[in-house]
Scaffold this motif. Structure first.
Motif, PDB file in Angstrom:
ATOM      1  N   LEU A   1     -72.165  12.682 -18.354  1.00 42.84           N
ATOM      2  CA  LEU A   1     -73.398  13.423 -18.627  1.00 42.84           C
ATOM      3  C   LEU A   1     -74.547  12.470 -18.944  1.00 42.84           C
ATOM      4  O   LEU A   1     -75.664  12.655 -18.459  1.00 42.84           O
ATOM      5  N   ALA A   2     -74.274  11.436 -19.736  1.00 42.75           N
ATOM      6  CA  ALA A   2     -75.309  10.448 -20.063  1.00 42.75           C
ATOM      7  C   ALA A   2     -75.746   9.703 -18.804  1.00 42.75           C
ATOM      8  O   ALA A   2     -76.939   9.462 -18.600  1.00 42.75           O
TER       9      ALA A   2
ATOM     10  N   SER B   1     -76.479  15.896 -23.533  1.00 48.98           N
ATOM     11  CA  SER B   1     -75.350  15.036 -23.854  1.00 48.98           C
ATOM     12  C   SER B   1     -75.674  14.149 -25.036  1.00 48.98           C
ATOM     13  O   SER B   1     -76.809  13.760 -25.247  1.00 48.98           O
ATOM     14  N   PRO B   2     -74.648  13.803 -25.836  1.00 50.85           N
ATOM     15  CA  PRO B   2     -74.881  12.905 -26.968  1.00 50.85           C
ATOM     16  C   PRO B   2     -75.132  11.486 -26.467  1.00 50.85           C
ATOM     17  O   PRO B   2     -74.779  11.140 -25.347  1.00 50.85           O
ATOM     18  N   ASP B   3     -75.752  10.674 -27.306  1.00 47.12           N
ATOM     19  CA  ASP B   3     -75.986   9.276 -26.949  1.00 47.12           C
ATOM     20  C   ASP B   3     -74.658   8.530 -27.039  1.00 47.12           C
ATOM     21  O   ASP B   3     -74.030   8.506 -28.093  1.00 47.12           O
ATOM     22  N   VAL B   4     -74.235   7.945 -25.939  1.00 50.64           N
ATOM     23  CA  VAL B   4     -72.953   7.247 -25.904  1.00 50.64           C
ATOM     24  C   VAL B   4     -73.136   5.826 -25.409  1.00 50.64           C
ATOM     25  O   VAL B   4     -72.344   5.313 -24.663  1.00 50.64           O
TER      26      VAL B   4
ATOM     27  N   ALA C   1     -63.356  16.838 -22.869  1.00 49.68           N
ATOM     28  CA  ALA C   1     -63.406  15.407 -23.181  1.00 49.68           C
ATOM     29  C   ALA C   1     -63.400  14.585 -21.899  1.00 49.68           C
ATOM     30  O   ALA C   1     -64.104  13.586 -21.790  1.00 49.68           O
TER      31      ALA C   1
ATOM     32  N   PRO D   1     -68.737  12.907 -21.772  1.00 52.66           N
ATOM     33  CA  PRO D   1     -70.004  12.482 -22.398  1.00 52.66           C
ATOM     34  C   PRO D   1     -70.656  11.310 -21.654  1.00 52.66           C
ATOM     35  O   PRO D   1     -71.877  11.285 -21.491  1.00 52.66           O
ATOM     36  N   ARG D   2     -69.856  10.371 -21.177  1.00 53.14           N
ATOM     37  CA  ARG D   2     -70.415   9.228 -20.447  1.00 53.14           C
ATOM     38  C   ARG D   2     -70.964   9.662 -19.087  1.00 53.14           C
ATOM     39  O   ARG D   2     -71.991   9.162 -18.641  1.00 53.14           O
TER      40      ARG D   2
ATOM     41  N   ARG E   1     -69.143  20.650 -20.288  1.00 54.73           N
ATOM     42  CA  ARG E   1     -69.681  20.126 -21.554  1.00 54.73           C
ATOM     43  C   ARG E   1     -68.664  20.128 -22.685  1.00 54.73           C
ATOM     44  O   ARG E   1     -68.687  19.249 -23.535  1.00 54.73           O
ATOM     45  N   HIS E   2     -67.793  21.099 -22.760  1.00 56.66           N
ATOM     46  CA  HIS E   2     -66.829  21.212 -23.859  1.00 56.66           C
ATOM     47  C   HIS E   2     -65.574  20.367 -23.636  1.00 56.66           C
ATOM     48  O   HIS E   2     -64.729  20.272 -24.514  1.00 56.66           O
TER      49      HIS E   2
END
Length: 90
Positions: free
Chosen positions: A76-77, A84-87, A31, A73-74, A28-29
């Motif tokens: 995880l999404a 995860s953040p919305d990407v 990039a 992030p992608r 998660r941490h």
């Protein structure tokens, strides 16, 4: 002995340590992670399957020189991870 300060950077040694026991919480941490072994291990697929999925666009990737990396992030999404953040635009 003191522990080094935590950073948002990932060295080759850090990535090597991940490959034996990679979980979503471990990445998660970060990039980016490598297609092999980290992304393949998380997805439960072989090295060949991971590269085929990357080439076909089933796994989101970035190419930096010869390195094929997966934006965390992608990934995880894509996996539907709630943390995860919305990407959507990424």
């Amino acid at each position: 002995m003191t522990q080094p300060a935590a950073t948002n950077h990932t060295s080759s040694a850090d990535l090597g340590e991940l490959c034996a026991r990679t979980t979503l919480d471990d990445i998660r941490h970060l990039a980016v992670i490598r297609v092999w072994p980290e992304a393949a291990e998380l997805l439960g697929i072989s090295k060949a399957s991971a590269y085929r999925a990357a080439e076909s666009g089933q796994i989101p990737t970035l190419r930096l020189g010869r390195r094929l990396l997966v934006p965390v992030p992608r990934l995880l999404a894509m996996l539907g991870d709630e943390g995860s953040p919305d990407v959507a635009a990424a």
